[in-house]
Design an enzyme around this catalytic site. Structure first.
Site, PDB file in Angstrom:
ATOM      1  N   CYS A  57      62.352  33.195  55.514  1.00 20.59           N
ATOM      2  CA  CYS A  57      60.973  33.469  55.923  1.00 20.59           C
ATOM      3  C   CYS A  57      60.430  32.435  56.905  1.00 20.59           C
ATOM      4  O   CYS A  57      60.743  31.254  56.811  1.00 20.59           O
ATOM      5  CB  CYS A  57      60.063  33.462  54.708  1.00 20.59           C
ATOM      6  N   ARG A  85      66.360  32.529  62.029  1.00 24.80           N
ATOM      7  CA  ARG A  85      66.462  32.115  60.628  1.00 24.80           C
ATOM      8  C   ARG A  85      66.857  33.268  59.711  1.00 24.80           C
ATOM      9  O   ARG A  85      67.265  33.043  58.585  1.00 24.80           O
ATOM     10  CB  ARG A  85      65.116  31.549  60.170  1.00 24.80           C
ATOM     11  N   TRP A 120      62.143  37.345  54.455  1.00 28.98           N
ATOM     12  CA  TRP A 120      63.502  37.529  53.945  1.00 28.98           C
ATOM     13  C   TRP A 120      63.325  37.804  52.468  1.00 28.98           C
ATOM     14  O   TRP A 120      62.911  36.921  51.712  1.00 28.98           O
ATOM     15  CB  TRP A 120      64.295  36.256  54.204  1.00 28.98           C
ATOM     16  N   ASN A 146      55.812  31.495  52.306  1.00 30.50           N
ATOM     17  CA  ASN A 146      57.239  31.215  52.149  1.00 30.50           C
ATOM     18  C   ASN A 146      57.407  30.539  50.800  1.00 30.50           C
ATOM     19  O   ASN A 146      56.621  29.654  50.454  1.00 30.50           O
ATOM     20  CB  ASN A 146      57.748  30.234  53.215  1.00 30.50           C
ATOM     21  N   GLY A 147      58.446  30.902  50.076  1.00 30.99           N
ATOM     22  CA  GLY A 147      58.706  30.250  48.796  1.00 30.99           C
ATOM     23  C   GLY A 147      58.662  31.254  47.658  1.00 30.99           C
ATOM     24  O   GLY A 147      58.687  32.471  47.893  1.00 30.99           O
ATOM     25  N   GLU A 151      86.476  26.541  54.790  1.00 30.56           N
ATOM     26  CA  GLU A 151      85.572  26.848  55.897  1.00 30.56           C
ATOM     27  C   GLU A 151      86.033  28.118  56.626  1.00 30.56           C
ATOM     28  O   GLU A 151      85.228  28.972  56.973  1.00 30.56           O
ATOM     29  CB  GLU A 151      85.490  25.647  56.850  1.00 30.56           C
ATOM     30  N   LYS A 154      83.694  31.417  56.867  1.00 31.39           N
ATOM     31  CA  LYS A 154      83.318  31.994  58.169  1.00 31.39           C
ATOM     32  C   LYS A 154      83.721  33.458  58.220  1.00 31.39           C
ATOM     33  O   LYS A 154      82.952  34.311  58.631  1.00 31.39           O
ATOM     34  CB  LYS A 154      84.008  31.267  59.341  1.00 31.39           C
ATOM     35  N   GLU A 167      81.602  35.656  55.874  1.00 28.19           N
ATOM     36  CA  GLU A 167      80.202  35.735  56.297  1.00 28.19           C
ATOM     37  C   GLU A 167      79.977  36.758  57.403  1.00 28.19           C
ATOM     38  O   GLU A 167      79.015  37.502  57.371  1.00 28.19           O
ATOM     39  CB  GLU A 167      79.750  34.371  56.856  1.00 28.19           C
ATOM     40  N   HIS A 175      99.789  29.183  40.567  1.00 26.72           N
ATOM     41  CA  HIS A 175      99.144  29.170  39.253  1.00 26.72           C
ATOM     42  C   HIS A 175      98.273  30.406  39.053  1.00 26.72           C
ATOM     43  O   HIS A 175      97.382  30.412  38.208  1.00 26.72           O
ATOM     44  CB  HIS A 175      98.322  27.887  39.084  1.00 26.72           C
ATOM     45  N   LYS A 199      69.560  31.783  58.126  1.00 30.36           N
ATOM     46  CA  LYS A 199      70.034  30.527  58.703  1.00 30.36           C
ATOM     47  C   LYS A 199      69.618  29.338  57.854  1.00 30.36           C
ATOM     48  O   LYS A 199      70.349  28.372  57.706  1.00 30.36           O
ATOM     49  CB  LYS A 199      69.481  30.391  60.130  1.00 30.36           C
TER      50      LYS A 199
HETATM   51  C1  AGP Z   1      77.333  28.387  57.093  1.00 26.40           C
HETATM   52  O1  AGP Z   1      78.029  29.193  57.970  1.00 26.40           O
HETATM   53  C2  AGP Z   1      76.307  29.070  56.304  1.00 26.40           C
HETATM   54  N1  AGP Z   1      75.389  29.790  57.077  1.00 26.40           N
HETATM   55  C3  AGP Z   1      75.711  28.304  55.132  1.00 26.40           C
HETATM   56  O2  AGP Z   1      76.742  28.110  54.205  1.00 26.40           O
HETATM   57  C4  AGP Z   1      75.022  26.951  55.420  1.00 26.40           C
HETATM   58  O3  AGP Z   1      75.972  26.004  55.790  1.00 26.40           O
HETATM   59  C5  AGP Z   1      74.254  26.510  54.156  1.00 26.40           C
HETATM   60  O4  AGP Z   1      73.277  27.451  53.836  1.00 26.40           O
HETATM   61  C6  AGP Z   1      73.637  25.134  54.294  1.00 26.40           C
HETATM   62  O5  AGP Z   1      72.716  25.090  55.350  1.00 26.40           O
HETATM   63  P1  AGP Z   1      72.173  23.708  55.906  1.00 26.40           P
HETATM   64  O6  AGP Z   1      73.326  23.017  56.574  1.00 26.40           O
HETATM   65  O7  AGP Z   1      71.095  24.088  56.855  1.00 26.40           O
HETATM   66  O8  AGP Z   1      71.686  22.915  54.738  1.00 26.40           O
END
Ligand code: AGP
Length: 607
Positions: free
Chosen positions: A2, A27, A73, A99-100, A482, A486, A489, A505, A602
């Site tokens: 948001c 965002r 959001w 927001n929140g 990572e 990626k 996501e 395992h 974001k």
């Molecule tokens: C990464 O590709 C993601 N969008 C997500 O995991 C992100 O790294 C995480 O939400 C933490 O965000 P920040 O670095 O702004 O704290």
């Protein structure tokens, strides 16, 4: 996640608010809306979907000189026009954006319903609007009513409120969700993200948790929840105004992958000391003596920030020979952690606004610990809460997936590891080798970026598969995590990361010709172990794609992506690049919205 904007002044508010929401688009959001203050009324216009939908719903012109806006959001209630902000009271007298999360929304709602108040949405924010309206009846003072309402509220908020009878006045408040006031010439702005303010003013006031403010075109007044006035002078912010543009690239994700060599140069600029084979940091606020007093290092973050922290911890431990580990900020804050004064904590966050990471910082500070921020966004909540640390200077990252900030975080921890290692027992000659590797990194990354066609071919070959494994050992396991994050996501392929040693395992049971495994295989002490893992997978007819150092593998994998060797402290950054491209091109081949993946934001400013 948001976003909030607000404006009061002499100019038409609507275009300013829409431009501000445009700056916050990256965002992530699912609906948006504006409240525009007319003579004796407030017009609320809301739409589901992108800002273009809201633009279509707006009047061609509006004479309003004050207003508030929001991108939502969804947390409470599905994404819909009805649940979109701004919300109002039943009489339509005030407008609120929030927001929140209001944790005691059901209790407050039941109480207000008992007094005859009706509700029309599924949101917790509407309850807050109704509560402020209810409190307003006592004295017709919008600031006081908001303050009284907030003292009865449990949860997190960044809010902006307007009332039809208070022309040109906006009341705003913060608790766990950022609000920044922008001070202009006979006009005031507000936003949840400084990015929305910088096109208009660089003079800002960051509200602190538990503060409220009343702004008009020519004045601001800040107070706390006990109505005690706080004298606050504007600070000058130093961030670039970046009107969202992908430039010559098709997506922000691709642009930001390409920006990595420059981001790394900026991160290292002025921080390398060849003479003493060490690094310099201007903002750690710790003397060498204080640094030497720490016995352990703990890094905290969420998502990719957590993964970069785990690779950073391995690098610190390897170079500086001090115990270091990483933990999810959310898990950490909820397990009533023991905070030791001889542990140095780091909070890693691109946005500097991730709620769980911020709460972890506050938990450490409350218990007397020392915590430094590793943050990209200058002036963000975590940066200010820590008050010391390292900025990444990677430039704005707009795509939801982090790419350049991940690489920059790895490099930041290599610099810190070098700094600490040279204070402890790393020999100057070894320090110089790390510096040399760091200096060569931007060109090395550039050369890897230029091989994007190779990665594209491989990504397209495997883009139709439904699932994939990513494996590695040591820092290679972090890279596997990572790579998997990626890929899932942005391409929605189910990708799981495992330490290569764990495969037999359990996970090996799922290896078959339809399950490709991406293996990170550096030329290190564990190379022969990794070779055995690849053999185990291929015996089960699982396709293997190896991201390895030049000349280490030949026929042990179905596809081989070779990366030049750098130094164990910088190798992870080079091995990362092909993984980023694989996720990008796989997502593209599957027709996904690469920059704005479904369900993700974001900046995760709620728990
Ligand atoms: C990464 O590709 C993601 N969008 C997500 O995991 C992100 O790294 C995480 O939400 C933490 O965000 P920040 O670095 O702004 O704290």
């Amino acid at each position: 996640m948001c976003g909030i904007v607000g404006y009061t002044g002499a100019k038409p508010a609507m275009p300013i608010l829409m431009a501000g929401l445009g700056q916050l688009e990256y965002r992530g959001y699912d609906s948006a809306g504006l409240a525009l203050q007319r003579r004796k009324d407030i017009d609320i216009i809301r739409a589901c979907g992108r800002l273009s939908e809201l633009r279509d719903a707006l009047p061609k012109r509006s004479a309003a000189n004050a207003g508030i806006g929001h991108t939502r959001w969804a947390t409470h209630g599905e994404p819909s026009v009805n649940n979109a902000h701004p919300h109002s009271d039943a009489a339509g007298e005030l407008a609120l954006v929030h927001n929140g999360i209001i944790e005691n929304a059901s209790e407050l709602k039941a109480h207000l319903a008992g007094l005859g108040v009706s509700f029309h949405t599924d949101t917790d924010s509407e309850v807050l609007a109704a509560l402020i309206h209810h409190e307003y009846q006592a004295d017709q003072d919008l600031l006081a009513a908001t303050r009284r309402a907030l003292t009865r509220t449990v949860g997190t908020w960044g809010i902006a409120v307007m009332h039809k009878d208070h022309k040109g006045e906006i009341v705003t408040a913060r608790n766990g969700s950022p609000v920044i006031i922008g001070v202009g010439e006979h006009e005031m702005f507000l936003a949840s993200d400084a990015q929305a303010l910088v096109p208009y003013t660089r003079q800002v006031i960051y509200l602190e948790d538990g503060e409220l403010a009343r702004i008009t075109a020519r004045s601001y007044e800040v107070q706390d929840l006990h109505a005690t006035r706080t004298e606050r002078l504007p600070a000058t912010i130093d961030i670039e105004a970046t009107l969202a543009s992908t430039g010559e690239h098709a997506h922000f994700t691709l642009k930001e992958i390409y920006e990595q060599p420059d981001a790394l140069r900026r991160l290292m600029s002025g921080r390398l000391d060849e003479r003493f084979a060490t690094a310099h940091f201007g903002g750690l606020n710790l003397t060498p003596k204080e640094l030497l007093g720490f016995k352990r290092i703990k890094l905290l973050g969420c998502g990719s920030a957590l993964i970069s922290a785990s690779i950073g911890a391995a690098t610190i431990e390897r170079l500086a020979r001090i115990p270091a580990d990483a933990e999810s900020a959310a898990e950490f804050r909820y397990r009533n952690p023991i905070i030791e004064t001889d542990t140095l904590y780091f909070a890693v966050s691109q946005s500097g606004e991730t709620f769980d990471s911020l709460a972890a910082v506050q938990e450490i500070q409350r218990k007397g610990g020392t915590v430094l921020g590793v943050v990209n966004v200058v002036g963000s909540s975590i940066a200010r809460q820590c008050g010391a640390g390292m900025y990444l200077h990677a430039g704005p990252e707009v795509a939801v997936v982090s790419t350049k900030t991940f690489a920059s975080t790895l490099a930041a921890f290599t610099l810190f590891a070098l700094y600490l290692a040279r204070m402890r027992d790393l020999a100057p000659a070894e320090g110089s080798r790390v510096i040399e590797a760091l200096q060569g990194l931007p060109d090395l990354v550039q050369s890897l970026v230029e091989k994007h066609e190779t990665y594209k071919g491989i990504a397209e070959k495997y883009a139709d598969f439904d699932r994939a494994y990513f494996v590695g050992r040591g820092e290679g396991y972090g890279l596997a995590q990572e790579g998997a994050l990626k890929l899932k996501e942005i391409s929605y392929i189910h990708a799981e990361a495992y330490p290569a040693s764990e495969l037999k395992h359990g996970p090996l049971a799922l290896i078959d010709p339809q399950t490709p495994t991406f293996a990170v295989v550096p030329d290190d002490d564990l190379l022969s172990k990794n070779r055995s893992t690849l053999a185990e997978i291929r015996t089960r007819k699982g396709p293997v794609i190896a991201i390895c150092h030049e000349g280490t593998l030949s026929d042990e994998a179905d596809d081989i992506i070779e990366v030049p060797r750098s130094h164990p402290a910088t190798d992870p950054i080079a091995l990362l690049i092909p993984l980023q491209f694989i996720a990008y091109y796989a997502a593209l081949a599957r027709g996904c919205d690469v920059d704005k993946p479904r369900n993700l934001a974001k900046s995760v400013t709620v728990e």
